[in-house]
Design a protein around this motif. Structure first.
Motif, mmCIF file in Angstrom:
data_model
loop_
_atom_site.group_PDB
_atom_site.id
_atom_site.type_symbol
_atom_site.label_atom_id
_atom_site.label_comp_id
_atom_site.label_asym_id
_atom_site.label_seq_id
_atom_site.Cartn_x
_atom_site.Cartn_y
_atom_site.Cartn_z
ATOM 1 N N VAL A 218 -34.322 -50.051 -14.833
ATOM 2 C CA VAL A 218 -33.967 -50.549 -13.499
ATOM 3 C C VAL A 218 -34.709 -51.845 -13.175
ATOM 4 C CG1 VAL A 218 -34.034 -50.030 -11.026
ATOM 5 C CG2 VAL A 218 -33.396 -48.241 -12.676
ATOM 6 N N THR A 219 -36.022 -51.848 -13.339
ATOM 7 C CA THR A 219 -36.840 -52.981 -12.876
ATOM 8 C C THR A 219 -36.799 -54.183 -13.806
ATOM 9 O OG1 THR A 219 -38.805 -52.049 -13.949
ATOM 10 C CG2 THR A 219 -38.407 -51.437 -11.643
ATOM 11 N N GLU A 220 -36.666 -53.929 -15.116
ATOM 12 C CA GLU A 220 -36.706 -55.045 -16.066
ATOM 13 C C GLU A 220 -35.349 -55.389 -16.677
ATOM 14 O OE1 GLU A 220 -39.753 -54.615 -19.005
ATOM 15 O OE2 GLU A 220 -41.241 -53.848 -17.564
ATOM 16 N N LEU A 221 -34.458 -54.407 -16.756
ATOM 17 C CA LEU A 221 -33.166 -54.648 -17.403
ATOM 18 C C LEU A 221 -32.009 -54.696 -16.422
ATOM 19 C CD1 LEU A 221 -33.673 -52.352 -20.530
ATOM 20 C CD2 LEU A 221 -34.123 -54.802 -20.304
ATOM 21 N N GLY A 222 -32.284 -54.430 -15.149
ATOM 22 C CA GLY A 222 -31.279 -54.624 -14.115
ATOM 23 C C GLY A 222 -30.270 -53.514 -13.928
ATOM 24 N N ALA A 223 -30.535 -52.325 -14.441
ATOM 25 C CA ALA A 223 -29.599 -51.212 -14.262
ATOM 26 C C ALA A 223 -29.509 -50.827 -12.788
ATOM 27 C CB ALA A 223 -30.037 -50.013 -15.093
ATOM 28 N N GLY A 224 -28.305 -50.657 -12.293
ATOM 29 C CA GLY A 224 -28.122 -50.310 -10.891
ATOM 30 C C GLY A 224 -27.335 -49.042 -10.664
ATOM 31 N N ASP A 225 -26.956 -48.356 -11.743
ATOM 32 C CA ASP A 225 -26.219 -47.099 -11.622
ATOM 33 C C ASP A 225 -26.550 -46.222 -12.819
ATOM 34 O OD1 ASP A 225 -24.074 -47.521 -13.831
ATOM 35 O OD2 ASP A 225 -23.934 -49.335 -12.615
ATOM 36 N N THR B 181 -25.210 -47.221 -16.392
ATOM 37 C CA THR B 181 -25.940 -48.299 -17.059
ATOM 38 C C THR B 181 -27.276 -47.799 -17.581
ATOM 39 O OG1 THR B 181 -24.879 -49.900 -15.597
ATOM 40 C CG2 THR B 181 -26.806 -50.643 -16.803
ATOM 41 N N VAL B 182 -27.967 -46.966 -16.792
ATOM 42 C CA VAL B 182 -29.220 -46.366 -17.270
ATOM 43 C C VAL B 182 -28.957 -45.557 -18.537
ATOM 44 C CG1 VAL B 182 -31.042 -44.714 -16.733
ATOM 45 C CG2 VAL B 182 -30.276 -46.315 -14.985
ATOM 46 N N LYS B 183 -27.860 -44.819 -18.559
ATOM 47 C CA LYS B 183 -27.499 -44.026 -19.734
ATOM 48 C C LYS B 183 -27.307 -44.916 -20.963
ATOM 49 C CE LYS B 183 -23.835 -40.870 -21.307
ATOM 50 N NZ LYS B 183 -22.630 -40.118 -20.869
ATOM 51 N N LEU B 184 -26.600 -46.024 -20.793
ATOM 52 C CA LEU B 184 -26.350 -46.924 -21.911
ATOM 53 C C LEU B 184 -27.633 -47.574 -22.422
ATOM 54 C CD1 LEU B 184 -23.083 -48.652 -20.642
ATOM 55 C CD2 LEU B 184 -23.281 -46.940 -22.451
ATOM 56 N N LEU B 185 -28.565 -47.838 -21.530
ATOM 57 C CA LEU B 185 -29.801 -48.519 -21.917
ATOM 58 C C LEU B 185 -30.876 -47.578 -22.447
ATOM 59 C CD1 LEU B 185 -30.085 -51.040 -18.934
ATOM 60 C CD2 LEU B 185 -29.512 -51.593 -21.318
ATOM 61 N N THR B 186 -30.829 -46.307 -22.041
ATOM 62 C CA THR B 186 -31.921 -45.383 -22.399
ATOM 63 C C THR B 186 -31.483 -44.155 -23.183
ATOM 64 O OG1 THR B 186 -31.746 -44.047 -20.384
ATOM 65 C CG2 THR B 186 -33.094 -46.048 -20.265
ATOM 66 N N ARG B 187 -30.184 -43.858 -23.198
ATOM 67 C CA ARG B 187 -29.609 -42.635 -23.770
ATOM 68 C C ARG B 187 -29.809 -41.420 -22.876
ATOM 69 N NH1 ARG B 187 -27.578 -42.744 -28.682
ATOM 70 N NH2 ARG B 187 -27.731 -40.481 -28.852
ATOM 71 N N ALA B 188 -30.330 -41.581 -21.679
ATOM 72 C CA ALA B 188 -30.471 -40.446 -20.765
ATOM 73 C C ALA B 188 -29.094 -39.922 -20.379
ATOM 74 C CB ALA B 188 -31.229 -40.872 -19.512
ATOM 75 N N GLY C 17 -32.183 -36.139 -11.605
ATOM 76 C CA GLY C 17 -33.482 -36.762 -11.827
ATOM 77 C C GLY C 17 -33.361 -38.237 -12.143
ATOM 78 N N VAL C 18 -32.402 -38.594 -12.999
ATOM 79 C CA VAL C 18 -32.199 -39.999 -13.346
ATOM 80 C C VAL C 18 -31.791 -40.792 -12.115
ATOM 81 C CG1 VAL C 18 -30.752 -41.589 -14.671
ATOM 82 C CG2 VAL C 18 -31.671 -39.535 -15.760
ATOM 83 N N GLY D 76 -32.997 -44.710 -8.130
ATOM 84 C CA GLY D 76 -32.644 -45.120 -6.774
ATOM 85 C C GLY D 76 -31.187 -45.460 -6.605
ATOM 86 N N CYS D 77 -30.308 -44.835 -7.405
ATOM 87 C CA CYS D 77 -28.870 -45.106 -7.303
ATOM 88 C C CYS D 77 -28.152 -43.864 -6.789
ATOM 89 C CB CYS D 77 -28.311 -45.533 -8.657
ATOM 90 S SG CYS D 77 -28.530 -44.317 -9.984
ATOM 91 N N PRO D 78 -27.019 -44.024 -6.131
ATOM 92 C CA PRO D 78 -26.302 -42.875 -5.567
ATOM 93 C C PRO D 78 -25.646 -42.046 -6.655
ATOM 94 C CG PRO D 78 -25.018 -44.881 -5.282
ATOM 95 C CD PRO D 78 -26.350 -45.301 -5.828
ATOM 96 N N PRO D 79 -25.387 -40.763 -6.385
ATOM 97 C CA PRO D 79 -24.668 -39.929 -7.358
ATOM 98 C C PRO D 79 -23.267 -40.490 -7.600
ATOM 99 C CG PRO D 79 -25.695 -38.580 -5.658
ATOM 100 C CD PRO D 79 -25.805 -40.001 -5.196
#
Length: 464
Positions: A401-408, A411-418, A431-432, A437-440
């Motif tokens: 989120v803070t360094e790679l700009g994920a906002g949903d 995107t977090v899933k694609l960047l981290t595999r979560a 939890g993710v 800090g993104c909405p469901p």
């Protein structure tokens, strides 16, 4: 339509059973499909026959209702108006010009494909627990509140001798009292919500006196077993090397933040923790059903916005067994009438509709009280594992989120595999989202569960 229209009911919990009985009694051939080895769902879970439980009703407060549903299902199975498929794991409902095909995997290995044809589908897929991470939550001995209850109901087993029950929501009460009745020393019931908030909604809550009496009964049992209740407290961390040995709890301020001066440690070998429930909407999403927030949108007949698809129970919003029974009854009667080409008569289900209205209002008010602490994510350290399947830490999510700009979440899933593991984010999504800090957001998965490639290649080849 055939002379006897075909309805596929997915889920054999309270809603699915009520819908099945209502539809079958009105001339519909029902196929009831469920992943469990027997009917009843999580609410009516019972010990396996080989355990020879002398009083299986001891952990239930609606046993007579279950007996009525069980006997009704047996009568319809005998009359061959209902076919009950147990241990069938549905991974897709395919809509086509001739109706629907329900695709399932049969057996514990989930590799034997089955296809069920139907003219209409009723989704009664229930809900699942909302899990929020905290330091130490992956230790052996830490279980979900529902998991602890499932062990009690289904296996007459407990995971330790001393337990803490924590989180928020009405499920904590039967879990704590059930563990205490089973001989477990319940060291504390840690509830993060503020009980005085109930007073501000007393009018709505008082409209359902049966629920108030039920809550009073649980409170009396907690007193009898001398279970300390820590209101407006939260578990901060679980401790142990190889297994849980203690938890740290702390009081919360009005904003939901931990008050550092109140931190204390409680020795225990089991932590049963839960933060409410979420509707199971995977199959509804694959069909293109509209969602209202986390739940499937339905009209007064429990119809979704997809023609000939109904939904009932926790998948339309969390509200307990009584609400699920009412919604299932309405959905079954509506589906039967529509499949026979007639307009349903709402007067026929008026008592169930009144129950539905009352209980929906009751649980909407309860949801506002039993929300997780607003600032729970602040207590999650960077080295805390958030996605257990892929071993993704909170620090990795925050970096996305803070360094790679994920906002949903996607995107977090694609960047981290979560969320890319076996559960496909069902456990880690809240939890993710909280850490990011993104909405469901809806998952929009093409399939409701992982499926072998060989099964996908053969899908549609065999008739039911």
């Amino acid at each position: 339509m055939t002379e006897h229209p075909r309805l596929a009911v997915i889920g054999a919990g309270p809603a699915g059973l009520a819908a099945t009985l209502a539809a079958a009694a009105r001339g519909v051939r029902v196929t009831l499909i469920d992943a469990a080895p027997g009917a009843g769902g999580q609410f009516y879970r019972r010990p396996a026959p080989e355990l020879r439980a002398a009083r299986p009703q001891a952990l239930h407060h609606q046993w007579h209702t279950w007996e009525r549903l069980r006997d009704g299902l047996h009568a319809h199975e005998t009359a061959r108006t209902v076919r009950h498929l147990t241990d069938h794991h549905v991974w897709l409902v395919d809509r086509h010009r001739a109706g629907f095909t329900v695709h399932a995997l049969r057996g514990p290995e989930q590799r034997d494909p089955v296809e069920v044809r139907a003219d209409a589908v009723l989704l009664a897929t229930g809900g699942y627990e909302k899990v929020l991470p905290f330091p130490g939550w992956t230790l052996p001995g830490v279980v979900t509140a529902g998991g602890a209850q499932a062990m009690l109901k289904g296996g007459l087993a407990v995971s330790g001798r001393t337990a803490v029950v924590a989180g928020t929501g009405p499920l904590l009460l039967p879990v704590a009292t059930g563990l205490a009745a089973a001989g477990v020393d319940v060291a504390a019931l840690v509830e993060s919500s503020d009980p005085t908030a109930l007073l501000r909604r007393s009018r709505t809550l008082a409209a359902e006196p049966g629920k108030a009496l039920e809550g009073a009964g649980y409170a009396a049992r907690l007193l009898r077993h001398r279970v300390p209740v820590l209101a407006r407290h939260s578990v901060v961390e679980a401790h142990g090397t190889g297994r849980l040995t203690a938890v740290t709890v702390a009081a919360l301020d009005r904003a939901g933040r931990v008050r550092p001066a109140t931190v204390r440690r409680i020795v225990c070998d089991t932590l049963a923790v839960g933060h409410g429930m979420l509707p199971h909407t995977d199959l509804a999403e694959t069909l293109g059903c509209r969602l209202d927030g986390p739940a499937v949108h339905v009209d007064d007949e429990q119809r979704t916005d997809v023609p000939l698809v109904w939904a009932a129970g926790e998948t339309t919003g969390i509200g307990g067994a009584a609400l699920s029974l009412a919604e299932g009854h309405i959905a079954g009667r509506s589906a039967a009438a529509r499949l026979h080409g007639t307009a349903p008569d709402p007067a026929g289900w008026a008592p169930a509709a009144r129950t539905r209205t009352r209980l929906r209002a009751f649980f909407a008010a309860l949801d506002t009280v039993c929300a997780p602490p607003a600032h729970w994510a602040e207590q999650v350290t960077d080295d805390t594992v958030v996605c257990r399947c892929e071993e993704v830490t909170a620090g990795a999510v925050r970096t996305a989120v803070t360094e790679l700009g994920a906002g949903d979440r996607r995107t977090v899933k694609l960047l981290t595999r979560a969320g890319m593991g076996w559960c496909q984010g069902r456990m880690c999504a809240p939890g993710v989202e909280g850490l990011a800090g993104c909405p469901p957001t809806p998952s929009r998965r093409p399939l409701a569960r992982p499926v072998p490639l060989g099964v996908l290649a053969r899908a549609g080849e065999d008739d039911d």
